[in-house]
Write a protein that holds these residues in place. Structure first.
Motif, short mmCIF file in Angstrom:
data_model
loop_
_atom_site.label_atom_id
_atom_site.label_comp_id
_atom_site.label_asym_id
_atom_site.label_seq_id
_atom_site.Cartn_x
_atom_site.Cartn_y
_atom_site.Cartn_z
N GLU A 106 -15.86 -30.09 -38.97
CA GLU A 106 -14.91 -30.47 -37.95
C GLU A 106 -14.91 -29.50 -36.77
N ASP A 107 -15.34 -28.28 -37.01
CA ASP A 107 -15.34 -27.28 -35.95
C ASP A 107 -16.56 -27.44 -35.05
N LEU A 108 -16.28 -27.60 -33.77
CA LEU A 108 -17.35 -27.73 -32.78
C LEU A 108 -17.33 -26.50 -31.90
N ALA A 109 -18.47 -25.86 -31.72
CA ALA A 109 -18.55 -24.64 -30.93
C ALA A 109 -19.23 -24.93 -29.60
N VAL A 110 -18.61 -24.48 -28.51
CA VAL A 110 -19.20 -24.60 -27.17
C VAL A 110 -20.11 -23.39 -26.98
N LEU A 111 -21.42 -23.62 -27.07
CA LEU A 111 -22.37 -22.50 -26.99
C LEU A 111 -22.64 -22.06 -25.56
N ALA A 112 -22.52 -22.98 -24.60
CA ALA A 112 -22.83 -22.61 -23.21
C ALA A 112 -22.07 -23.53 -22.28
N GLY A 113 -21.78 -23.03 -21.09
CA GLY A 113 -21.14 -23.81 -20.05
C GLY A 113 -21.69 -23.42 -18.71
N SER A 114 -21.71 -24.36 -17.77
CA SER A 114 -22.21 -24.07 -16.43
C SER A 114 -21.31 -24.74 -15.41
N GLY A 115 -21.40 -24.27 -14.17
CA GLY A 115 -20.57 -24.85 -13.12
C GLY A 115 -19.09 -24.61 -13.41
N CYS A 116 -18.28 -25.67 -13.24
CA CYS A 116 -16.84 -25.54 -13.46
C CYS A 116 -16.49 -25.37 -14.93
N TYR A 117 -17.48 -25.54 -15.83
CA TYR A 117 -17.22 -25.37 -17.26
C TYR A 117 -17.75 -24.02 -17.78
N GLY A 118 -18.10 -23.13 -16.87
CA GLY A 118 -18.66 -21.85 -17.29
C GLY A 118 -17.72 -21.02 -18.14
N ASP A 119 -16.38 -21.17 -17.91
CA ASP A 119 -15.43 -20.36 -18.67
C ASP A 119 -15.19 -20.88 -20.07
N HIS A 120 -15.79 -22.03 -20.44
CA HIS A 120 -15.64 -22.57 -21.79
C HIS A 120 -16.64 -21.98 -22.77
N GLU A 121 -17.60 -21.21 -22.28
CA GLU A 121 -18.64 -20.69 -23.16
C GLU A 121 -18.06 -19.82 -24.27
N GLY A 122 -18.48 -20.08 -25.51
CA GLY A 122 -18.02 -19.32 -26.65
C GLY A 122 -16.71 -19.81 -27.24
N ALA A 123 -16.11 -20.85 -26.66
CA ALA A 123 -14.83 -21.36 -27.16
C ALA A 123 -15.06 -22.47 -28.18
N LEU A 124 -14.01 -22.83 -28.89
CA LEU A 124 -14.05 -24.01 -29.75
C LEU A 124 -13.82 -25.25 -28.90
N ALA A 125 -14.25 -26.40 -29.42
CA ALA A 125 -14.12 -27.64 -28.66
C ALA A 125 -12.67 -27.98 -28.40
N SER A 126 -11.76 -27.45 -29.20
CA SER A 126 -10.34 -27.73 -29.00
C SER A 126 -9.84 -27.19 -27.66
N ALA A 127 -10.58 -26.25 -27.05
CA ALA A 127 -10.19 -25.70 -25.76
C ALA A 127 -10.60 -26.61 -24.59
N LEU A 128 -11.40 -27.64 -24.87
CA LEU A 128 -11.85 -28.55 -23.82
C LEU A 128 -10.75 -29.54 -23.47
N SER A 129 -10.90 -30.17 -22.32
CA SER A 129 -9.96 -31.21 -21.92
C SER A 129 -10.09 -32.40 -22.87
N GLU A 130 -9.05 -33.22 -22.91
CA GLU A 130 -9.07 -34.40 -23.79
C GLU A 130 -10.23 -35.32 -23.44
N ASP A 131 -10.51 -35.43 -22.14
CA ASP A 131 -11.60 -36.30 -21.69
C ASP A 131 -12.94 -35.82 -22.24
N LEU A 132 -13.21 -34.50 -22.16
CA LEU A 132 -14.47 -33.98 -22.66
C LEU A 132 -14.54 -34.06 -24.17
N ARG A 133 -13.42 -33.77 -24.86
CA ARG A 133 -13.43 -33.87 -26.33
C ARG A 133 -13.74 -35.30 -26.77
N THR A 134 -13.16 -36.28 -26.08
CA THR A 134 -13.43 -37.68 -26.41
C THR A 134 -14.89 -38.01 -26.18
N CYS A 135 -15.42 -37.51 -25.08
CA CYS A 135 -16.84 -37.76 -24.75
C CYS A 135 -17.75 -37.19 -25.83
#
Length: 580
Positions: A213-242
């Motif tokens: 169930e745990d999804l890890a954000v390994l990398a981010g670029s552009g406006c999502y650069g600050d998500h790198e290293g976070a769990l998917a739960s830190a993403l917006s609902e739209d991105l989590r759904t995607c």
């Protein structure tokens, strides 16, 4: 690779489809009427929903400048005779060779066919069509332009595919060289942006297993650069759904400017890449991105396997280091045991030598006195006083032997490896007073006086029995080696955090070489007991060992031969005791 390459080349709009709303056509002719006629004939032209942007140049030099500034030009309608008879042909060479433009379609049209024969021009120059101005009606111009644009689109698609494949090959080489999952993830986002030729915002998400169930954000670029290293739960609902939909769908999705790539590795891990680009992807872009994505599973498996191998190697190295350290400790223990055995064997030899030397004479005395007593028994009447004297000598000699054996046993116990000290609170002054009283009769026989200098109680945390044994040795030695009538002073005081017992005599003193070895086992020093007492040479070694077991030390000092000696025992004071 061949099947994927064929798919990329299917008849679909290329990356050029996203041009600024029109196909660009350049008319190069020194006749204004030709420009006006061309615009009139093609004013309502449209192909694949795009109209025409017609540019004009009135000389070969001006046409070259426009082509250099606008590499997106699809078709050139080129006159031959302008500022010179072969100006158009020279421009063809400049376009292909100097400007390096191989995709633009060149339609040569001339009003003087004889000036540039069609066959010779087609063979010698890299042009795509040859038309006489008189035969180029509106319909034929439409046909020629349409064929040229379709050819240009196909070439542009081929060029985009070639560049994309080169990027994929280079990226694959780079990605396979990476040895970190996070670096690989960052490299994937960077290479996709390079492949599309635009700045993209995106994330790369890894799921370790289908059941996880745990999804890890390994990398981010552009406006999502600050998500790198976070769990998917830190993403917006739209991105989590995607991301969830991609994992459920197990496939790619292209929706407007957002592209979602899905890849499953051979080890069962799942990778989802979400890309948001400034424009929707063309079919060529999609084919290239899908081809690139198909290589991700192998790259991630390689990196993850490398990390697992690194972890395994690190654990093995730790085990080797631990095992090596254990072996080193075992070797040290064996070396220590060998040293102990060697020391014990040496001690055994020394004890046997001492027993043979020191016990032989008292035993000879006992045997001699016993024989004399046996002879006296046969005398009538028996000489009782003489017999009592012999019995007394036998008893005294036997007591000396007993003392010597007790000393040897005590030293053997002191040398045992499992000896322990039982510390308990005690008054060192009181203990010293008891030892002095026990030795006072021996001193009085030699008319010696033992004085105690202990102005106040000195608290210590020590093994009273062991410490009594050490102090007993120092006091009895002072009695043995001091001359008849000499004073002996025993002092007890606190000094620099230590409880100190000092025994001072006026005996024969110590030679400089004796001070260095006085606490060694079985040491026979130059001084001798003053009343014929016996000595095993073990007493002072016992004193030193007991002091060391208490965390202290034993020392000896002497002004020189004939000037007496001072022996000290220093052990730590009990906590809370103020030192002088």
């Amino acid at each position: 690779m061949s099947e994927e390459f064929v798919q990329i080349l299917d008849d679909a709009p290329a990356r050029g489809d996203e041009r600024a709303g029109a196909w660009t056509v350049l008319v190069v002719d020194d006749d204004e009427a030709v420009h006006e006629g061309t615009r009139f004939a093609l004013f309502d032209y449209e192909l694949d929903g795009l109209g025409l942007e017609i540019l004009s140049a009135y000389s070969a030099r001006e046409g070259k400048e426009i082509l250099a500034a606008r590499p997106d030009i699809a078709v050139v309608l080129l006159d031959v005779v302008m500022e010179s008879d072969d100006a158009g042909l020279a421009l063809v060479d400049d376009i292909r060779r100097e400007l390096g433009n191989r995709t633009v379609r060149i339609i040569l049209r001339t009003g003087q066919p004889g000036q540039a024969p069609e066959r010779a021009v087609i063979v010698e120059y890299d042009i795509n069509d040859y038309k006489a101005k008189t035969e180029l009606t509106a319909d034929k111009l439409f046909t020629a332009i349409t064929a040229a644009l379709r050819s240009f689109r196909q070439l542009e698609r081929l060029e985009a595919t070639r560049r994309g494949l080169e990027i994929i090959v280079d990226a694959a080489s780079m990605l396979f060289d990476l040895r970190s999952v996070r670096k690989l993830a960052q490299g994937v986002l960077t290479q996709i942006a390079t492949l599309l030729g635009v700045d993209c915002a995106g994330i790369l998400v890894l799921r370790e297993s289908a059941r996880g169930e745990d999804l890890a954000v390994l990398a981010g670029s552009g406006c999502y650069g600050d998500h790198e290293g976070a769990l998917a739960s830190a993403l917006s609902e739209d991105l989590r759904t995607c991301v969830r939909e991609a994992l459920e769908r197990r496939g790619h999705a292209f929706e407007g400017a957002r592209s979602v790539l899905y890849s499953r590795t051979g080890s069962g891990r799942e990778v989802v890449v979400v890309i948001e680009s400034p424009r929707p992807l063309s079919e060529t872009d999609r084919a290239l991105v899908e081809l690139f994505s198909s290589r991700l599973s192998v790259a991630f498996d390689n990196v993850l396997l490398h990390e697992e191998l690194q972890g395994t190697n690190a654990r093995l190295e730790e085990r080797v280091v631990a095992r090596t350290a254990e072996l080193i400790r075992a070797n040290r223990r064996l070396a220590s045991q060998r040293a102990d055995l060697r020391r014990a064997n040496q001690l055994k030899t020394e004890i046997l030598g001492t027993v043979a030397h020191d016990l032989k004479n008292p035993l000879a005395v006992i045997l001699g006195r016993a024989e004399m007593l046996d002879d006296l028994i046969g005398v009538a009447p028996p000489p009782l006083d003489t017999m009592r004297t012999q019995v007394r000598h036998i008893r005294e000699t036997a007591e000396q032997l007993s003392d010597m054996v007790s000393t040897l046993v005590a030293d053997a116990m002191n040398d045992a490896l499992d000896i322990t000290i039982r510390r308990e609170p005690m008054d060192l002054s009181a203990l010293v007073r008891e030892v002095i009283e026990a030795n006072r009769p021996l001193a009085e026989r030699k008319h010696q006086a033992i004085a105690l200098e202990a102005p106040e109680p000195v608290p210590a945390l020590a093994d009273q029995d062991r410490l009594r044994e050490a102090i007993e040795n120092l006091v009895s030695n002072a009695v043995k080696y001091s001359p008849v009538g000499a004073p002996i002073v025993v002092g007890v005081h606190a000094r620099a955090g230590s409880a100190v017992v000092a025994v001072r005599d006026e005996g024969p003193g110590l030679m400089p070489e004796d001070v260095a070895r006085v606490f060694g086992r079985f040491q026979r020093l130059s001084a001798k007991p003053t009343a014929g007492e016996t000595s095993t040479g073990l007493g002072l070694s016992i004193v030193r060992r007991i002091a060391e077991l208490h965390g202290g030390e034993a020392t000896a000092a002497s002004p020189g031969p004939g000037r007496g000696s001072t022996f000290e025992i220093r052990i730590p004071l009990a906590e809370g005791r103020e030192t002088a």
